[in-house]
Every structure is written in structure tokens, then in C-alpha cells.
Design a protein around this motif. Structure first.
Motif, short mmCIF file in Angstrom:
data_model
loop_
_atom_site.label_atom_id
_atom_site.label_comp_id
_atom_site.label_asym_id
_atom_site.label_seq_id
_atom_site.Cartn_x
_atom_site.Cartn_y
_atom_site.Cartn_z
N VAL A 75 0.86 -1.19 0.00
CA VAL A 75 0.00 0.00 0.00
C VAL A 75 0.89 1.24 0.00
CG1 VAL A 75 -1.93 1.19 1.09
CG2 VAL A 75 -1.71 -1.30 1.32
N ASN A 97 -2.84 4.48 -1.01
CA ASN A 97 -3.49 4.84 0.24
C ASN A 97 -4.49 5.98 0.00
OD1 ASN A 97 -4.17 5.08 2.91
ND2 ASN A 97 -2.22 6.01 3.56
N GLU A 98 -5.70 5.79 0.44
CA GLU A 98 -6.73 6.81 0.25
C GLU A 98 -6.60 7.94 1.27
OE1 GLU A 98 -10.21 4.39 0.57
OE2 GLU A 98 -10.35 4.08 -1.60
N SER A 104 -3.89 4.18 8.08
CA SER A 104 -4.77 4.28 6.93
C SER A 104 -4.35 3.32 5.83
CB SER A 104 -4.76 5.72 6.40
OG SER A 104 -5.51 5.83 5.21
N ARG A 108 -6.49 0.12 4.36
CA ARG A 108 -6.74 0.01 2.92
C ARG A 108 -6.35 -1.39 2.43
NH1 ARG A 108 -8.99 1.63 -2.01
NH2 ARG A 108 -7.41 2.00 -3.60
N LYS A 111 -8.86 -4.10 3.66
CA LYS A 111 -10.14 -4.10 2.95
C LYS A 111 -10.05 -4.86 1.63
CE LYS A 111 -10.90 0.32 2.81
NZ LYS A 111 -11.61 1.58 2.47
N LYS A 210 -8.59 0.99 11.27
CA LYS A 210 -9.55 2.07 11.12
C LYS A 210 -9.84 2.73 12.46
CE LYS A 210 -12.68 4.54 8.92
NZ LYS A 210 -12.29 5.55 7.93
#
Length: 368
Positions: A75, A97-98, A104, A108, A111, A210
Motif C-alpha cells: 500500500v 493509500n486513500e 490508513s 486500505r 479491505k 480504522k
């Protein structure tokens, strides 16, 4: 011999004994000779920000593992170097990475993970041998495959300045509360960050990364999130399984890295353990001061006793260090410099965290 000299020598001896109490042992996973057929599919999640110079050894070691039932998710946390190109060259799946930061990035990756078990690895780690991953997974399976299994990797040292990390490495482990002579009497402070293995169901139940997004010490916070749901957290040493090389970029990176985490992380250490750590560190200076003073005054009895204590501190520090990394024995006769460096960086970290309320890491300013 004056009363003050006797007190100093007594403190030094007591400090050596306290050192043994607080770092009584560092267990490592017991190797398994079992086959890997009963192990589930694994997702390996590697958060990475500007790790182009450190990522290759990890990905190479993963390619060499005999256990093959895994996927690799790198990520990318807004890197400005060749991190993505390196990851893709080894066939890893790269996600962007959002958000921002390690937690974070880990969330990611989780998920998008396909595995029923999740292994979070720092980019500067690597497996030591071809069965390291299999042994790690078998040990977790033997613990019931519940909660977290976290390892503190064995520190690989290549350059002289990297030895300045030795006291930090020792106290990071001691500060977890569970390696004292009392074993599990004290609750663990959390989990080690570089290598965290868990199953997907427990991870989601705890809220995962999260829940702890924004925490500087994400490893300690994640472990606490699991403990809050009565899920076990097992902390062990990584010698023989996984290693890491910390801050190869230079002394500035080393100081910045330890400054980022130490003052915050120390708050999770049990007060009794913290008090003994302070006494052990102080004892190193008192013992050194007693020896220097006795030599200046040509006080033979004190020279003998303080010299013995100095040697004991040298041997003890070297003994502890060899548990956590391949630090060279030749540096430990100069152990006061190692303790002095640790103290200076810790004070600087305390100032940044409690006065400036911010730390720096990899070009980012992190508010605390």
C-alpha cells in the motif's frame, strides 16, 4: 571509603540486579516441523512510504519462502521515490493509500485482502530463512489462531552509528511489560509494530487500523484494541525468523525515528516497570561516575569495586543487546555513551511531544 561512595556502589549493584529483573527473558516462536498444508490463505500487507531503498530485501525473502499460499499487497502512502516500481517488479499488487499514514494504509490493504489471516509487515523487515513464514504461521495456529501474534524483528546492524539504537531496542522490548521475571503478571502494553499476524475476523471485531487511525504508536493502539475485546496479544522476539535494519539512511533518520515514538510509547509502560527502567539507566551513569571519581582520587578500594560494577554493566548490556540484534561486542565497553545518547534523544522526544506537540517523520509533521 566514604558513605557517599558506598551509596553509589550500592545503587550501581542494585541497578544491575534490576536490569536482570526487567529483561528476564525474550521468548521466540518454537519452530515447527509440520507441513504447511493445513494453513489458510494469507494476505501480507506492507504499508510503504518512500521505501524504495528498503523494500527489495523483504520482497525477495517472501519470494524465497517454501510456503506459497499468500498474496502481497503493498500500500503506497504517497511515495515520491521508486517504491511503486520496486513493488511491481516483484509481482506485488500495489494499492494507493486513500488517506495518510501507516494506519490508513494498513486498513486500505485489509479491505482488499483475500486471506483469512492477515500479516502486516514493515517494509524494512525480511525473513531470515525459507521456513520463517511457515514457522510463524504454525506458531500462531498452535496458539489457537486468535488475537495477535507480534514479533519484534532481530535488528541487523551494518554501520557503526546504528549501534546507537541498542538501548532503544532493549527498552522497547522491556517496555512491553511482559518480559520481566514476573512474566505475564503485567498486561502487555500492546503489540510490536513491524510484524503483526492476526485473523480477519478478530481484526474486524477489534475495529482494526480504522479504529486507531491518527495514533502515532499504531502498534500499541492496535494491541489495546484487541485487548479491549478480550482477544489475546502475544509478543515475542523475532530472532531466527524475521529481521530488520533500522534507519540505514543516516544518523539524522535514526534520531528522527526514535524521537517520533519514544516519549509517546513510554506512556504505555507499567509505572513499576518504568520506574525500574529509569533506575537501570541512572545506574549506568552512577557507576561510570563512581569509577571516574575513584581514578581521579586514586582511591584503590573504590576503583576495584566500581571497576567490577562497570564490567558487570558492560557484560549485561552486551548480553541484552545480543538478544535483540547483532550488535558488535566491541562497542559495549563504551556503554555510557550509548546510555547518554538514549537519554538525550528521549529528552528531545519528550520536549517535542509535550511542549511542541508535534513530531516529524518522513517529511511529515505529525501533531500529537
Amino acid at each position: 571509603m566514604t558513605a557517599l561512595e558506598l551509596i553509589n556502589l550500592a545503587i550501581g549493584l542494585l541497578a544491575v540486579m534490576i536490569g536482570i529483573i526487567i529483561f528476564w527473558s525474550l521468548p521466540v516462536p518454537v519452530f515447527s516441523s509440520g507441513k504447511s498444508t493445513g494453513l489458510p490463505f494469507l494476505s501480507i500487507i506492507i504499508p510503504a512510504r518512500n521505501e524504495g531503498g528498503r523494500l527489495s530485501p523483504l520482497l525477495q525473502s517472501l519470494q524465497e519462502q517454501r510456503f506459497k499460499q499468500f498474496e502481497i499487497l503493498v500500500v503506497d502512502d504517497h511515495s515520491t521515490d521508486n517504491t511503486v516500481a520496486i513493488a511491481e517488479s516483484y509481482g506485488s499488487k500495489v494499492l494507493q493509500n486513500e488517506g495518510s499514514g501507516k494506519s490508513s494504509a494498513c486498513w486500505r490493504g485489509a479491505k482488499h485482502a483475500k486471506g483469512s489471516w492477515l500479516l502486516f509487515l514493515d517494509a524494512d523487515t525480511s525473513f531470515i530463512n525459507q521456513d520463517g513464514l511457515k514457522n510463524l504461521l504454525h506458531f500462531y495456529q498452535g496458539k489457537g489462531a486468535r488475537g495477535i501474534l507480534s514479533l519484534q524483528p532481530y535488528h541487523t546492524v551494518n554501520r557503526l552509528y546504528e549501534h546507537l539504537s541498542v538501548i532503544f531496542n532493549i527498552i522497547v522490548i522491556v517496555g512491553m511489560n511482559v518480559f520481566t521475571i514476573w512474566g505475564s503478571r503485567f498486561k502487555t502494553a500492546g503489540s510490536f509494530g513491524p510484524c503483526i499476524l492476526c485473523n480477519r475476523d478478530d481484526y474486524l471485531l477489534s475495529g482494526g487500523h480504522k479504529k486507531i487511525e491518527g495514533e502515532i504508536m499504531d502498534d500499541l493502539a492496535l494491541g489495546q484494541a484487541f485487548l479491549d475485546h478480550n482477544l489475546p496479544v502475544h509478543c515475542l522476539g523475532g530472532k531466527g525468523i524475521i529481521s530488520l535494519r533500522m534507519y540505514p539512511e543516516g544518523l539524522g533518520s535514526l534520531i528522527e525515528g526514535w524521537c517520533k515514538s519514544f516519549a509517546v510509547g513510554s506512556k504505555s509502560t507499567h509505572p513499576v516497570i518504568m520506574l525500574m527502567v529509569i533506575f537501570w539507566v541512572a545506574g549506568s551513569f552512577i557507576t561510570t561516575g563512581a569509577l571516574i571519581s575513584s581514578i581521579i582520587e586514586l582511591n584503590t578500594p573504590v576503583i576495584i569495586f566500581s571497576g567490577v560494577l562497570y564490567i558487570l554493566y558492560t557484560l549485561q548490556t552486551a548480553w541484552f543487546a545480543r538478544r535483540v540484534g547483532n550488535f558488535r561486542r566491541a562497542v559495549f565497553p563504551l556503554y555510557p555513551l550509548l546510555f547518554l545518547f538514549f537519554t538525550g534523544v528521549y529528552v528531545y522526544s519528550f520536549f517535542r511531544v509535550n511542549v511542541l506537540r508535534s513530531v516529524k517523520w518522513k517529511g511529515r509533521k505529525i501533531n500529537v
